[in-house]
Design a protein around this motif. Structure first.
Motif, PDB file in Angstrom:
ATOM      1  N   THR A  55       0.833  -1.207   0.000  1.00 38.58           N
ATOM      2  CA  THR A  55       0.000   0.000   0.000  1.00 38.58           C
ATOM      3  C   THR A  55       0.868   1.258   0.000  1.00 38.58           C
ATOM      4  OG1 THR A  55      -0.144  -0.103   2.416  1.00 38.58           O
ATOM      5  CG2 THR A  55      -1.957  -1.100   1.168  1.00 38.58           C
ATOM      6  N   PRO A  56       1.644   1.459  -1.065  1.00 37.78           N
ATOM      7  CA  PRO A  56       2.481   2.660  -1.098  1.00 37.78           C
ATOM      8  C   PRO A  56       1.622   3.910  -1.272  1.00 37.78           C
ATOM      9  CG  PRO A  56       2.549   1.572  -3.220  1.00 37.78           C
ATOM     10  CD  PRO A  56       1.772   0.674  -2.294  1.00 37.78           C
ATOM     11  N   HIS A  57       2.170   5.031  -0.848  1.00 41.12           N
ATOM     12  CA  HIS A  57       1.503   6.311  -1.110  1.00 41.12           C
ATOM     13  C   HIS A  57       1.515   6.527  -2.614  1.00 41.12           C
ATOM     14  CE1 HIS A  57       1.398   7.479   3.096  1.00 41.12           C
ATOM     15  NE2 HIS A  57       2.659   7.125   3.198  1.00 41.12           N
ATOM     16  N   THR A  58       0.407   6.992  -3.149  1.00 36.07           N
ATOM     17  CA  THR A  58       0.303   7.252  -4.588  1.00 36.07           C
ATOM     18  C   THR A  58      -0.413   8.574  -4.811  1.00 36.07           C
ATOM     19  OG1 THR A  58      -1.816   6.098  -4.796  1.00 36.07           O
ATOM     20  CG2 THR A  58       0.188   4.776  -5.153  1.00 36.07           C
ATOM     21  N   VAL A  59      -0.311   9.080  -6.034  1.00 38.28           N
ATOM     22  CA  VAL A  59      -1.055  10.274  -6.438  1.00 38.28           C
ATOM     23  C   VAL A  59      -1.745   9.979  -7.757  1.00 38.28           C
ATOM     24  CG1 VAL A  59       0.400  11.946  -5.222  1.00 38.28           C
ATOM     25  CG2 VAL A  59       0.958  11.293  -7.573  1.00 38.28           C
ATOM     26  N   ALA A  60      -2.736  10.792  -8.055  1.00 34.88           N
ATOM     27  CA  ALA A  60      -3.491  10.654  -9.309  1.00 34.88           C
ATOM     28  C   ALA A  60      -2.793  11.416 -10.427  1.00 34.88           C
ATOM     29  CB  ALA A  60      -4.903  11.196  -9.114  1.00 34.88           C
ATOM     30  N   ILE A  68       3.457  17.082  -5.343  1.00 32.74           N
ATOM     31  CA  ILE A  68       4.013  15.743  -5.144  1.00 32.74           C
ATOM     32  C   ILE A  68       5.263  15.826  -4.280  1.00 32.74           C
ATOM     33  CG2 ILE A  68       5.113  13.778  -6.292  1.00 32.74           C
ATOM     34  CD1 ILE A  68       3.210  14.331  -8.678  1.00 32.74           C
ATOM     35  N   LEU A  69       6.146  16.770  -4.581  1.00 31.18           N
ATOM     36  CA  LEU A  69       7.370  16.925  -3.794  1.00 31.18           C
ATOM     37  C   LEU A  69       7.050  17.273  -2.344  1.00 31.18           C
ATOM     38  CD1 LEU A  69      10.421  16.878  -3.694  1.00 31.18           C
ATOM     39  CD2 LEU A  69      10.424  19.266  -4.469  1.00 31.18           C
ATOM     40  N   GLU A  70       6.083  18.140  -2.130  1.00 30.00           N
ATOM     41  CA  GLU A  70       5.678  18.488  -0.760  1.00 30.00           C
ATOM     42  C   GLU A  70       5.180  17.252  -0.011  1.00 30.00           C
ATOM     43  OE1 GLU A  70       2.836  21.646  -1.164  1.00 30.00           O
ATOM     44  OE2 GLU A  70       4.370  23.121  -1.710  1.00 30.00           O
ATOM     45  N   LEU A  71       4.342  16.434  -0.670  1.00 26.21           N
ATOM     46  CA  LEU A  71       3.856  15.200  -0.043  1.00 26.21           C
ATOM     47  C   LEU A  71       5.007  14.260   0.297  1.00 26.21           C
ATOM     48  CD1 LEU A  71       0.743  14.355  -2.257  1.00 26.21           C
ATOM     49  CD2 LEU A  71       0.722  14.852   0.193  1.00 26.21           C
ATOM     50  N   MET A  72       5.946  14.138  -0.621  1.00 28.09           N
ATOM     51  CA  MET A  72       7.085  13.251  -0.402  1.00 28.09           C
ATOM     52  C   MET A  72       7.919  13.726   0.783  1.00 28.09           C
ATOM     53  SD  MET A  72       8.077  12.568  -4.370  1.00 28.09           S
ATOM     54  CE  MET A  72       9.241  11.240  -4.165  1.00 28.09           C
ATOM     55  N   GLU A  74       6.840  15.645   3.309  1.00 31.55           N
ATOM     56  CA  GLU A  74       6.030  15.457   4.525  1.00 31.55           C
ATOM     57  C   GLU A  74       6.112  14.030   5.040  1.00 31.55           C
ATOM     58  OE1 GLU A  74       1.924  16.420   3.909  1.00 31.55           O
ATOM     59  OE2 GLU A  74       2.372  18.499   3.366  1.00 31.55           O
ATOM     60  N   ARG A  75       6.049  13.089   4.111  1.00 30.25           N
ATOM     61  CA  ARG A  75       6.002  11.669   4.472  1.00 30.25           C
ATOM     62  C   ARG A  75       7.382  11.012   4.508  1.00 30.25           C
ATOM     63  NH1 ARG A  75       0.790  10.748   0.606  1.00 30.25           N
ATOM     64  NH2 ARG A  75      -0.661  11.817   1.977  1.00 30.25           N
ATOM     65  N   ALA A  76       8.410  11.780   4.197  1.00 27.01           N
ATOM     66  CA  ALA A  76       9.793  11.287   4.185  1.00 27.01           C
ATOM     67  C   ALA A  76       9.939  10.052   3.295  1.00 27.01           C
ATOM     68  CB  ALA A  76      10.279  11.008   5.605  1.00 27.01           C
ATOM     69  N   ILE A  77       9.419  10.173   2.068  1.00 21.41           N
ATOM     70  CA  ILE A  77       9.538   9.079   1.105  1.00 21.41           C
ATOM     71  C   ILE A  77      10.280   9.582  -0.131  1.00 21.41           C
ATOM     72  CG2 ILE A  77       7.544   7.760   1.892  1.00 21.41           C
ATOM     73  CD1 ILE A  77       5.896   9.036  -0.318  1.00 21.41           C
ATOM     74  N   ARG A  78      10.920   8.655  -0.842  1.00 22.48           N
ATOM     75  CA  ARG A  78      11.741   9.023  -1.990  1.00 22.48           C
ATOM     76  C   ARG A  78      11.080   8.705  -3.325  1.00 22.48           C
ATOM     77  NH1 ARG A  78      16.498   5.617  -0.006  1.00 22.48           N
ATOM     78  NH2 ARG A  78      16.219   4.824  -2.102  1.00 22.48           N
ATOM     79  N   HIS A  79       9.979   7.949  -3.314  1.00 21.95           N
ATOM     80  CA  HIS A  79       9.338   7.521  -4.561  1.00 21.95           C
ATOM     81  C   HIS A  79       7.830   7.732  -4.471  1.00 21.95           C
ATOM     82  CE1 HIS A  79      12.922   5.037  -3.746  1.00 21.95           C
ATOM     83  NE2 HIS A  79      13.204   5.358  -4.986  1.00 21.95           N
ATOM     84  N   THR A  94      10.658  10.496  -8.465  1.00 20.71           N
ATOM     85  CA  THR A  94      11.610  10.384  -7.354  1.00 20.71           C
ATOM     86  C   THR A  94      11.816  11.784  -6.794  1.00 20.71           C
ATOM     87  OG1 THR A  94      13.607  10.722  -8.676  1.00 20.71           O
ATOM     88  CG2 THR A  94      12.806   8.443  -8.446  1.00 20.71           C
ATOM     89  N   ALA A  95      12.057  11.857  -5.510  1.00 17.65           N
ATOM     90  CA  ALA A  95      12.289  13.150  -4.871  1.00 17.65           C
ATOM     91  C   ALA A  95      13.511  13.827  -5.483  1.00 17.65           C
ATOM     92  CB  ALA A  95      12.463  12.963  -3.369  1.00 17.65           C
ATOM     93  N   GLU A  96      14.525  13.049  -5.781  1.00 14.47           N
ATOM     94  CA  GLU A  96      15.745  13.598  -6.371  1.00 14.47           C
ATOM     95  C   GLU A  96      15.451  14.291  -7.704  1.00 14.47           C
ATOM     96  OE1 GLU A  96      20.063  12.030  -8.040  1.00 14.47           O
ATOM     97  OE2 GLU A  96      18.651  10.597  -7.193  1.00 14.47           O
ATOM     98  N   ASP A  97      14.680  13.636  -8.566  1.00 12.30           N
ATOM     99  CA  ASP A  97      14.341  14.227  -9.861  1.00 12.30           C
ATOM    100  C   ASP A  97      13.518  15.503  -9.696  1.00 12.30           C
ATOM    101  OD1 ASP A  97      15.656  12.203 -11.216  1.00 12.30           O
ATOM    102  OD2 ASP A  97      13.825  11.085 -11.671  1.00 12.30           O
ATOM    103  N   LEU A  98      12.545  15.473  -8.792  1.00 12.79           N
ATOM    104  CA  LEU A  98      11.697  16.647  -8.596  1.00 12.79           C
ATOM    105  C   LEU A  98      12.482  17.820  -8.017  1.00 12.79           C
ATOM    106  CD1 LEU A  98       8.409  14.995  -7.317  1.00 12.79           C
ATOM    107  CD2 LEU A  98       8.865  15.954  -9.584  1.00 12.79           C
TER     108      LEU A  98
END
Length: 117
Positions: A55-60, A68-72, A74-79, A94-98
Motif C-alpha cells: 500500500t504505497p503512497h500514490t497520487v493521481a 508531489i514533492l511536498e507530499l514526499m 512530509e512523508r519522508a519518502i523518496r518515490h 523520485t524526490a531527487e528528480d523533482l
C-alpha cells in the motif's frame, strides 16, 4: 527477491514497482525493504511479496510536481507512483528528480550597474 534486487541495482531510481498483468500497481520495493526482510529472516528465494509495501503512497495523474514533492517531503519518502482511477501505474516520481527540476526552473536575476561605488 533475487530478480528484484537485480532490478533495483540496474536502475537509478533504487526502487522496483510490482505490477500485475493488467498494469495495476501491486506494491513497491526499495533496497531498504529488502534489507529489513533479510534481517527478519526472509530467504532470498522468497517471492518479493514477502517484503514489498502493498500500500504505497500514490497520487493521481495531473497532480502537480510541486504538490508531489511536498507530499514526499512530509512523508519522508523518496518515490511516488502515479496511478489512474483503476490502480494502473502511469509514472513514478523520485524526490531527487523533482528537486533537481525545481532548482533548474528557478529564475535567477543579476542586476549590475553604476560606477562600482
Amino acid at each position: 527477491m533475487r530478480e528484484t534486487i537485480a532490478s533495483i541495482s540496474a536502475n537509478r531510481r533504487q526502487v522496483a514497482l510490482v505490477v500485475g498483468g493488467d498494469g495495476q500497481l501491486l506494491g513497491l520495493v526499495t533496497d531498504g525493504d529488502i534489507r529489513r526482510g533479510i534481517l527478519a529472516g526472509v530467504d532470498l528465494d522468497s517471492p518479493v511479496t514477502e517484503v514489498m509495501n502493498p500500500t504505497p503512497h500514490t497520487v493521481a495523474p495531473g497532480t502537480g510536481e510541486t504538490s508531489i514533492l511536498e507530499l514526499m517531503e512530509e512523508r519522508a519518502i523518496r518515490h511516488m507512483p502515479v496511478v489512474d482511477a483503476d490502480g494502473r501505474l502511469v509514472h513514478v516520481y523520485t524526490a531527487e528528480d523533482l528537486r533537481h527540476r525545481a532548482r533548474a526552473t528557478t529564475p535567477i536575476v543579476l542586476m549590475a550597474g553604476g560606477r562600482g561605488q
